[in-house]
Design a protein around this motif. Structure first.
Motif, short mmCIF file in Angstrom:
data_model
loop_
_atom_site.label_atom_id
_atom_site.label_comp_id
_atom_site.label_asym_id
_atom_site.label_seq_id
_atom_site.Cartn_x
_atom_site.Cartn_y
_atom_site.Cartn_z
N SER A 149 -8.32 -4.19 11.19
CA SER A 149 -9.22 -4.83 10.23
C SER A 149 -10.62 -4.23 10.25
O SER A 149 -11.06 -3.69 11.25
N THR A 197 -1.55 -4.65 13.07
CA THR A 197 -2.65 -4.88 12.13
C THR A 197 -3.93 -4.21 12.62
O THR A 197 -4.12 -3.99 13.82
N LEU A 239 0.82 -1.20 0.00
CA LEU A 239 0.00 0.00 0.00
C LEU A 239 0.86 1.26 0.00
O LEU A 239 0.52 2.24 -0.62
N HIS A 287 -1.67 -4.41 2.59
CA HIS A 287 -3.06 -4.68 2.91
C HIS A 287 -3.46 -6.04 2.36
O HIS A 287 -2.90 -6.54 1.40
N LYS A 329 -6.91 -8.49 1.42
CA LYS A 329 -8.34 -8.50 1.15
C LYS A 329 -8.79 -9.95 1.01
O LYS A 329 -8.18 -10.73 0.29
N ALA A 356 -9.82 -0.23 9.86
CA ALA A 356 -8.69 -0.80 9.14
C ALA A 356 -7.68 0.28 8.78
O ALA A 356 -6.93 0.15 7.83
N TYR A 415 -10.99 -6.78 5.30
CA TYR A 415 -9.92 -5.93 4.80
C TYR A 415 -8.97 -5.68 5.97
O TYR A 415 -9.42 -5.20 7.01
N THR A 416 -7.71 -6.03 5.82
CA THR A 416 -6.73 -5.88 6.89
C THR A 416 -5.58 -5.01 6.43
O THR A 416 -5.04 -5.22 5.34
N THR A 417 -5.19 -4.06 7.28
CA THR A 417 -4.02 -3.21 7.04
C THR A 417 -2.90 -3.71 7.93
O THR A 417 -3.11 -3.95 9.12
#
Length: 105
Positions: free
Chosen positions: A54, A52, A39, A86, A88, A67, A98-100
């Motif tokens: 989400s 993390t 990202l 990220h 998905k 997230a 959706y996780t960052t």
């Protein structure tokens, strides 16, 4: 009577079209989507900490969570971010996540 039936059919059809899904750079799978990608990146050195955050979507009816990059950094005590990824994931249009992922020191 026909107008009421048509109106009811239209309302039901519109509510049933919002499935739980995530868009990706490569498209979405009909049954399952699982994609990871970058990202952003900074000039900071890669750190040992990983945080993390989400957000989820269930049936297109409920969507919630944080997230954000800041939330992910806070979760691991990161003050200097090196890069952000990220993830998905979507399954059968029933559930999406959706996780960052933030890396740094």
């Amino acid at each position: 009577m026909k107008k009421k039936a048509l109106f009811l059919f239209s309302v039901v059809a519109l509510t049933m079209t919002s499935c739980a899904s995530v868009g990706t750079e490569v498209g979405s799978g009909g049954l399952y989507t699982g994609v990871e990608s970058g990202l952003g990146v900074t000039s900071n050195t890669v750190g040992q900490k990983v945080g993390t955050s989400s957000a989820i979507n269930v049936l297109g009816i409920y969507a919630g969570g944080n997230a954000g990059i800041n939330a992910a950094a806070r979760s691991a005590g990161i003050t200097k971010i090196s890069h952000v990824d990220h993830k998905k994931m979507s399954a059968l249009g029933l559930f999406a996540k959706y996780t960052t992922v933030v890396y740094g020191e």
